[in-house]
Design a protein around this motif. Sequence first.
Motif, PDB file in Angstrom:
ATOM      1  N   MET A   1       0.970  -0.805  -0.341  1.00  0.00           N
ATOM      2  CA  MET A   1       0.137   0.047   0.487  1.00  0.00           C
ATOM      3  C   MET A   1       0.531   1.713   0.090  1.00  0.00           C
ATOM      4  O   MET A   1       1.766   1.463   0.288  1.00  0.00           O
ATOM      5  N   THR A   2       0.569   2.154  -0.793  1.00  0.00           N
ATOM      6  CA  THR A   2       0.690   3.605  -0.106  1.00  0.00           C
ATOM      7  C   THR A   2       0.783   4.706   0.915  1.00  0.00           C
ATOM      8  O   THR A   2      -0.279   4.139   1.448  1.00  0.00           O
ATOM      9  N   PRO A   3       1.309   5.670   1.458  1.00  0.00           N
ATOM     10  CA  PRO A   3       0.956   5.725   2.655  1.00  0.00           C
ATOM     11  C   PRO A   3      -0.439   6.966   2.769  1.00  0.00           C
ATOM     12  O   PRO A   3      -0.780   7.036   1.096  1.00  0.00           O
ATOM     13  N   LYS A   4      -1.117   6.966   3.421  1.00  0.00           N
ATOM     14  CA  LYS A   4      -2.558   6.804   3.775  1.00  0.00           C
ATOM     15  C   LYS A   4      -2.065   8.952   4.865  1.00  0.00           C
ATOM     16  O   LYS A   4      -1.649   8.410   5.528  1.00  0.00           O
ATOM     17  N   THR A   5      -2.376   9.594   4.005  1.00  0.00           N
ATOM     18  CA  THR A   5      -2.703  11.137   5.035  1.00  0.00           C
ATOM     19  C   THR A   5      -4.448  10.886   4.966  1.00  0.00           C
ATOM     20  O   THR A   5      -5.345  11.303   4.747  1.00  0.00           O
ATOM     21  N   THR A   6      -4.825  11.258   6.625  1.00  0.00           N
ATOM     22  CA  THR A   6      -6.444  11.605   7.042  1.00  0.00           C
ATOM     23  C   THR A   6      -5.796  13.117   7.919  1.00  0.00           C
ATOM     24  O   THR A   6      -5.479  13.293   8.768  1.00  0.00           O
TER      25      THR A   6
ATOM     26  N   ILE B   1      -7.592   0.378   6.971  1.00  0.00           N
ATOM     27  CA  ILE B   1      -6.495  -0.110   6.786  1.00  0.00           C
ATOM     28  C   ILE B   1      -6.575  -1.466   6.736  1.00  0.00           C
ATOM     29  O   ILE B   1      -6.671  -2.356   7.940  1.00  0.00           O
TER      30      ILE B   1
ATOM     31  N   LYS C   1      -4.064  -6.143   8.477  1.00  0.00           N
ATOM     32  CA  LYS C   1      -1.680  -7.509   8.053  1.00  0.00           C
ATOM     33  C   LYS C   1      -1.742  -6.737   9.421  1.00  0.00           C
ATOM     34  O   LYS C   1      -1.449  -5.930  10.155  1.00  0.00           O
ATOM     35  N   GLU C   2      -0.971  -7.692   9.860  1.00  0.00           N
ATOM     36  CA  GLU C   2      -0.312  -8.090  11.418  1.00  0.00           C
ATOM     37  C   GLU C   2       1.217  -6.621  11.314  1.00  0.00           C
ATOM     38  O   GLU C   2       1.202  -6.802  12.853  1.00  0.00           O
ATOM     39  N   GLY C   3       1.354  -6.547  10.498  1.00  0.00           N
ATOM     40  CA  GLY C   3       2.285  -5.356  10.691  1.00  0.00           C
ATOM     41  C   GLY C   3       1.951  -3.633  10.193  1.00  0.00           C
ATOM     42  O   GLY C   3       2.534  -2.758  10.255  1.00  0.00           O
ATOM     43  N   ASN C   4       0.229  -3.925  10.781  1.00  0.00           N
ATOM     44  CA  ASN C   4      -0.156  -2.651  10.107  1.00  0.00           C
ATOM     45  C   ASN C   4      -1.023  -2.339  11.468  1.00  0.00           C
ATOM     46  O   ASN C   4      -0.628  -3.475  12.286  1.00  0.00           O
ATOM     47  N   ILE C   5      -1.178  -0.999  10.720  1.00  0.00           N
ATOM     48  CA  ILE C   5      -1.496  -0.576  12.690  1.00  0.00           C
ATOM     49  C   ILE C   5      -2.220   0.735  12.168  1.00  0.00           C
ATOM     50  O   ILE C   5      -2.729   0.990  11.213  1.00  0.00           O
TER      51      ILE C   5
ATOM     52  N   TYR D   1      -6.075   2.874  13.032  1.00  0.00           N
ATOM     53  CA  TYR D   1      -5.896   4.245  13.921  1.00  0.00           C
ATOM     54  C   TYR D   1      -7.300   5.079  13.302  1.00  0.00           C
ATOM     55  O   TYR D   1      -7.727   4.585  12.815  1.00  0.00           O
TER      56      TYR D   1
ATOM     57  N   ASP E   1       7.906  -5.215   7.235  1.00  0.00           N
ATOM     58  CA  ASP E   1       6.939  -4.678   6.365  1.00  0.00           C
ATOM     59  C   ASP E   1       6.576  -4.629   7.295  1.00  0.00           C
ATOM     60  O   ASP E   1       5.230  -5.213   8.053  1.00  0.00           O
ATOM     61  N   THR E   2       6.815  -3.845   8.519  1.00  0.00           N
ATOM     62  CA  THR E   2       5.910  -3.020  10.075  1.00  0.00           C
ATOM     63  C   THR E   2       5.584  -1.632   9.689  1.00  0.00           C
ATOM     64  O   THR E   2       6.611  -0.981   9.875  1.00  0.00           O
TER      65      THR E   2
ATOM     66  N   SER F   1      -3.059  13.100   9.608  1.00  0.00           N
ATOM     67  CA  SER F   1      -2.105  12.247  10.758  1.00  0.00           C
ATOM     68  C   SER F   1      -1.352  11.241   8.785  1.00  0.00           C
ATOM     69  O   SER F   1      -2.029  11.429   8.024  1.00  0.00           O
TER      70      SER F   1
ATOM     71  N   PHE G   1       0.034   7.357   7.749  1.00  0.00           N
ATOM     72  CA  PHE G   1       0.387   5.995   8.241  1.00  0.00           C
ATOM     73  C   PHE G   1       1.360   5.713   7.102  1.00  0.00           C
ATOM     74  O   PHE G   1       1.371   6.080   5.800  1.00  0.00           O
TER      75      PHE G   1
ATOM     76  N   PRO H   1       3.168   2.977   5.878  1.00  0.00           N
ATOM     77  CA  PRO H   1       3.343   1.054   5.399  1.00  0.00           C
ATOM     78  C   PRO H   1       4.438   0.755   5.630  1.00  0.00           C
ATOM     79  O   PRO H   1       5.807   1.610   6.003  1.00  0.00           O
TER      80      PRO H   1
END
Lengths: 192, 192
Positions: free
Chosen positions: A1-6, A59, A62-66, A68, B94-95, B127, B129, B131
């Motif tokens: 995935m690519t970075p996400k801004t919110t 999001i 996946k176990e490596g993702n957060i 939020y 991959d975190t 925010s 994220f 990846p």
Amino acid sequence: MTPKTTFFDLQTGFAPETESVSLKRSLSTIKSIFSNQEKAEEILSSEDRLVYEFYDLGIPEKEGNIAYGTSILYPGKVGDEFHMTKGHFHTILDTGEVYYCLKGHGMMMMENPEGDVEYREMRAGHSVFVPGRYAHRTINVSDTEVFVTFFAFRADAGHDYGTVESKGFRKLVVSDGQGGYKIIDNPKWNSI
Amino acid sequence: MTPKTTFFDLQTGFAPETESVSLKRSLSTIKSIFSNQEKAEEILSSEDRLVYEFYDLGIPEKEGNIAYGTSILYPGKVGDEFHMTKGHFHTILDTGEVYYCLKGHGMMMMENPEGDVEYREMRAGHSVFVPGRYAHRTINVSDTEVFVTFFAFRADAGHDYGTVESKGFRKLVVSDGQGGYKIIDNPKWNSI
Ligand SMILES: [Mn+2]
Ligand SMILES: [Mn+2]
């Protein structure tokens, strides 16, 4: 995935620019969590009420993702019990979560399957780390102010709402009748 | 473990009540990350300078835990390059990690081993994220204001600073000479 801004407004918790809509929990959909069912029905007989809302940004789990977002818990009581979230265990039980309070005055109520109960008061600026194995719910103990938190947890943790729904939490947070709160045993707590 | 409460001031990022001290990175200890080494030495010949500080609360490095805290990045430049953090990959590559901007105006600069570069501007309330697989560094692009973020990641992710230290990032964020910033190729980037 690519970075996400919110963008999450630091005062209100709202994310007006995101395509994700907040998930809204009205009293009619969560009435069973409150101790005083007669009072809940009485409120609902005149009108429904928004108790809380929160964002799920989707999001990938996946176990490596957060995962939020923000949670916005409105002030109010059902009888003498303060507005609160449903509360849940994580499906992967031993995964924790951090909450960072942006506004208001609330409580993090926690209990684990062994029966250990922990609670922490939160005001703006307080972070609380909920360790793995603890069911957790937030409670707004202010009569007037919204309780806003930013939360983050392992994206694959999963949510188990059912256990709490059927058993309840061991403790309730209720008005002390003098503008404050008190913690009492839940008379309806189901040990089975 | 039991729940942990820590107060992080929403304006300054400081946690004055915690027993954890912030980790301070002065220019003398991180000077090699800046492109203009002559300028870094010139600054240091008169005095050292605090570039950033952040909190490590010592949350146990278990895969179910979340490590979190605030990062406080002071305004300033070394030559035309803005103050920034060292930047790192996670050891468990991959975190991911979420950053939530509490104050200021900054940039999240990211790149993965395949050479994909991503950057996101951040102001209070944004925010981002990051990846998994992306090295990440924050950069303060304001000339006057502190850049404060709250961050959260899997507590066992680990930090690999060495790769970035030896190779650098592919892009630099420098002053555009008109009070803003621009992104340029890093002339010293080491592809080996
Ligand atoms: Mn949770
Ligand atoms: Mn990181």
